[in-house]
Design a protein around this motif. Sequence first.
Motif, short mmCIF file in Angstrom:
data_model
loop_
_atom_site.label_atom_id
_atom_site.label_comp_id
_atom_site.label_asym_id
_atom_site.label_seq_id
_atom_site.Cartn_x
_atom_site.Cartn_y
_atom_site.Cartn_z
N ASP A 332 10.87 -7.17 66.90
CA ASP A 332 9.89 -6.53 66.03
C ASP A 332 9.32 -5.27 66.69
OD1 ASP A 332 9.86 -8.50 63.90
OD2 ASP A 332 8.73 -9.81 65.24
N TYR A 333 8.99 -5.38 67.96
CA TYR A 333 8.40 -4.25 68.66
C TYR A 333 9.39 -3.09 68.76
CZ TYR A 333 6.03 -1.64 72.40
OH TYR A 333 5.42 -0.66 73.15
N GLY A 334 10.66 -3.39 69.02
CA GLY A 334 11.66 -2.34 69.07
C GLY A 334 11.80 -1.63 67.73
N ALA A 335 11.79 -2.39 66.64
CA ALA A 335 11.90 -1.78 65.31
C ALA A 335 10.64 -0.99 64.97
CB ALA A 335 12.16 -2.85 64.26
N TRP A 336 9.48 -1.52 65.34
CA TRP A 336 8.23 -0.78 65.12
C TRP A 336 8.26 0.55 65.86
CZ3 TRP A 336 4.47 0.84 68.61
CH2 TRP A 336 3.30 1.36 68.05
N MET A 337 8.67 0.55 67.13
CA MET A 337 8.73 1.80 67.90
C MET A 337 9.71 2.78 67.27
SD MET A 337 8.41 1.03 71.98
CE MET A 337 9.87 -0.02 72.10
N LEU A 361 13.24 14.16 68.18
CA LEU A 361 13.18 13.01 69.10
C LEU A 361 13.73 13.36 70.47
CD1 LEU A 361 14.49 10.14 66.78
CD2 LEU A 361 12.12 10.55 67.46
N ARG A 362 14.69 14.27 70.53
CA ARG A 362 15.36 14.60 71.78
C ARG A 362 14.71 15.77 72.52
NH1 ARG A 362 19.15 12.99 67.97
NH2 ARG A 362 20.71 11.48 68.68
N LYS A 363 13.67 16.35 71.94
CA LYS A 363 13.03 17.49 72.59
C LYS A 363 12.13 17.02 73.73
CE LYS A 363 13.08 20.69 68.68
NZ LYS A 363 12.28 21.59 67.82
N PRO A 364 11.98 17.84 74.78
CA PRO A 364 11.14 17.45 75.93
C PRO A 364 9.69 17.19 75.54
CG PRO A 364 12.52 19.34 76.49
CD PRO A 364 12.67 19.12 75.01
N GLU A 365 9.20 17.85 74.47
CA GLU A 365 7.81 17.68 74.09
C GLU A 365 7.55 16.43 73.26
OE1 GLU A 365 9.49 21.08 71.43
OE2 GLU A 365 9.77 20.30 73.47
N PHE A 366 8.60 15.70 72.87
CA PHE A 366 8.39 14.48 72.09
C PHE A 366 7.69 13.43 72.95
CE2 PHE A 366 9.70 10.13 71.14
CZ PHE A 366 9.22 10.01 69.84
N GLU A 367 6.70 12.77 72.36
CA GLU A 367 5.99 11.67 73.01
C GLU A 367 5.67 10.60 71.98
OE1 GLU A 367 2.52 13.43 74.65
OE2 GLU A 367 3.54 14.29 76.39
N LEU A 368 5.71 9.35 72.42
CA LEU A 368 5.38 8.22 71.56
C LEU A 368 4.30 7.39 72.22
CD1 LEU A 368 5.92 6.38 69.07
CD2 LEU A 368 7.65 5.20 70.47
N ALA A 369 3.21 7.15 71.51
CA ALA A 369 2.17 6.23 71.98
C ALA A 369 2.51 4.84 71.47
CB ALA A 369 0.81 6.68 71.48
N ALA A 370 2.70 3.90 72.39
CA ALA A 370 3.16 2.56 71.99
C ALA A 370 2.34 1.45 72.64
CB ALA A 370 4.64 2.40 72.35
N PHE A 371 1.04 1.72 72.85
CA PHE A 371 0.12 0.70 73.37
C PHE A 371 0.51 0.22 74.77
CE2 PHE A 371 -0.12 0.53 68.76
CZ PHE A 371 -1.48 0.60 68.53
N LYS A 372 1.02 1.13 75.60
CA LYS A 372 1.39 0.74 76.96
C LYS A 372 0.73 1.62 78.02
CE LYS A 372 5.75 -1.69 76.36
NZ LYS A 372 7.20 -1.72 76.70
N GLY A 373 -0.25 2.41 77.63
CA GLY A 373 -0.95 3.22 78.60
C GLY A 373 -0.15 4.37 79.15
N ALA A 374 0.94 4.74 78.49
CA ALA A 374 1.79 5.83 78.95
C ALA A 374 2.40 6.52 77.75
CB ALA A 374 2.90 5.31 79.88
N ARG A 375 2.80 7.75 77.93
CA ARG A 375 3.49 8.50 76.89
C ARG A 375 4.99 8.30 77.06
NH1 ARG A 375 -0.07 14.10 77.46
NH2 ARG A 375 -2.03 13.23 76.66
N LEU A 376 5.61 7.75 76.04
CA LEU A 376 7.02 7.40 76.13
C LEU A 376 7.88 8.53 75.58
CD1 LEU A 376 6.82 3.70 74.86
CD2 LEU A 376 6.03 4.70 77.02
N SER A 377 9.05 8.68 76.15
CA SER A 377 9.99 9.72 75.70
C SER A 377 11.40 9.27 76.00
CB SER A 377 9.69 11.06 76.39
OG SER A 377 9.78 10.93 77.81
N PHE A 378 12.36 9.93 75.36
CA PHE A 378 13.76 9.55 75.52
C PHE A 378 14.39 10.31 76.69
CE2 PHE A 378 13.03 8.49 71.05
CZ PHE A 378 13.58 7.21 71.00
N ARG A 379 15.15 9.60 77.51
CA ARG A 379 15.87 10.23 78.61
C ARG A 379 17.03 11.06 78.07
NH1 ARG A 379 15.80 4.64 82.08
NH2 ARG A 379 13.74 4.94 83.06
N ALA A 380 17.14 12.26 78.57
CA ALA A 380 18.16 13.16 78.07
C ALA A 380 19.56 12.70 78.46
CB ALA A 380 17.91 14.57 78.60
#
Length: 428
Positions: A332-337, A361-380
Amino acid sequence: MPNRRHGLIGVYPIGVLISGLLLAGQACAAPPAAPPHAAPPGAKPTTVAPKPDAKPDPVANIAYLALVQKRVLPQSFLDQPPEDDGVQGARLGLADNITTGRFIHQAYHLEEALEPDADAVVAAFKKLVAQGYRAFVTDMPADLLLRLADLAEAKDATLLDATSTDDALRGEQCRRNVLHLLPSRAMLADALMQYLTIKNWRDILLVAGPNPEDKLYADALRKSARKFRLKIVADKPWTYDPGARRTDTGHYAIGAEVARFTQGIKYDVLVVADEGDNFGDDLGYRATDPRPVAGTQGLVPAAWARPFEQWGATQLQARFLKQAGRWMTERDYGAWMAVRALGEAATRGGSVEGAAMTAYLRKPEFELAAFKGARLSFRAWDGQLRQPVLLADARSLVSVSPQPGFLHETSELDTLGPDQPETTCHLK
């Protein structure tokens, strides 16, 4: 489980300000731009009267594509696998996107395609692409995901893998049009080994089950132990079949077997690889020497956990529980993210067009807040979402990795899983 398709589109009333969106004035709503579909069970109908001469809000079309898999029953009746695992997270992500989109005149539509077999999944994917969908949230085995990614129709699509943890998908089998939301097995193993390192539990008894997934998890644990210079003092396969587990004396036989299995080994922690929940819960409290259990049971590294409440996670837990009538799972969490990542891309990128959303999604400035105290982003380098990993048991959050002291030149989150110099992924 029969094939189900649902479509949701709409705009919710103003009630929550998300990500600092402070836009004055009254936002308008318009009739859905997509055809009406049946709402999911338990969903509340939403109707918004359009303002005269109001233009329809542009719609972000997202597809949730899944293979309906037979859920394997756990060894006990305590936690039955939910029928709607994964898709409920996508629905909650849609609701969150709609709330945000209300302020900036963006609407969202989620098309659900839950198919009974692999050929039906492929047919549904081709049909959705022909209808203009480019953003797909997927829930399926690795081989079927690769089959979709290699289709000619997938050239301009992006598959957001919401549920797989396979290292090969981030390594030698990686694809440019696939992004991964959940931590890989390598990331989970590194999160655990970092914690064992700071606890100075350096001697490990590794117990692996017979299933292919167990062996993959055990391989990740071995590599991680070498990476953090921990010692596997014994590496033993679990072959015991308890048979009459539920007889009146079944627990005596299991207790005797675990005691025999662990006798004569000096170790600090028993690490188990049992992804199918076939035997791992039997190891606690039954070993010859009193030692903690970790891995797939006991102290578990995971993307999401039931007792997790930090960084506002209680709010997400409560909203999901109200919607689905059960606790949120990792799927569920993966689909929500995945759905929220697309919403964030549309919001920050200023476009709901499929190719524009997935490119952002692939840009360096993309960030996702996912209730983990950190800004998440995709590894290039491999399409993996970098993120903290929780370490929890059934009732308590014990720790969160990366652990203090594990440093990285760009992001401490990249101490979990293969770093760029180590990757075997070569995107073309």
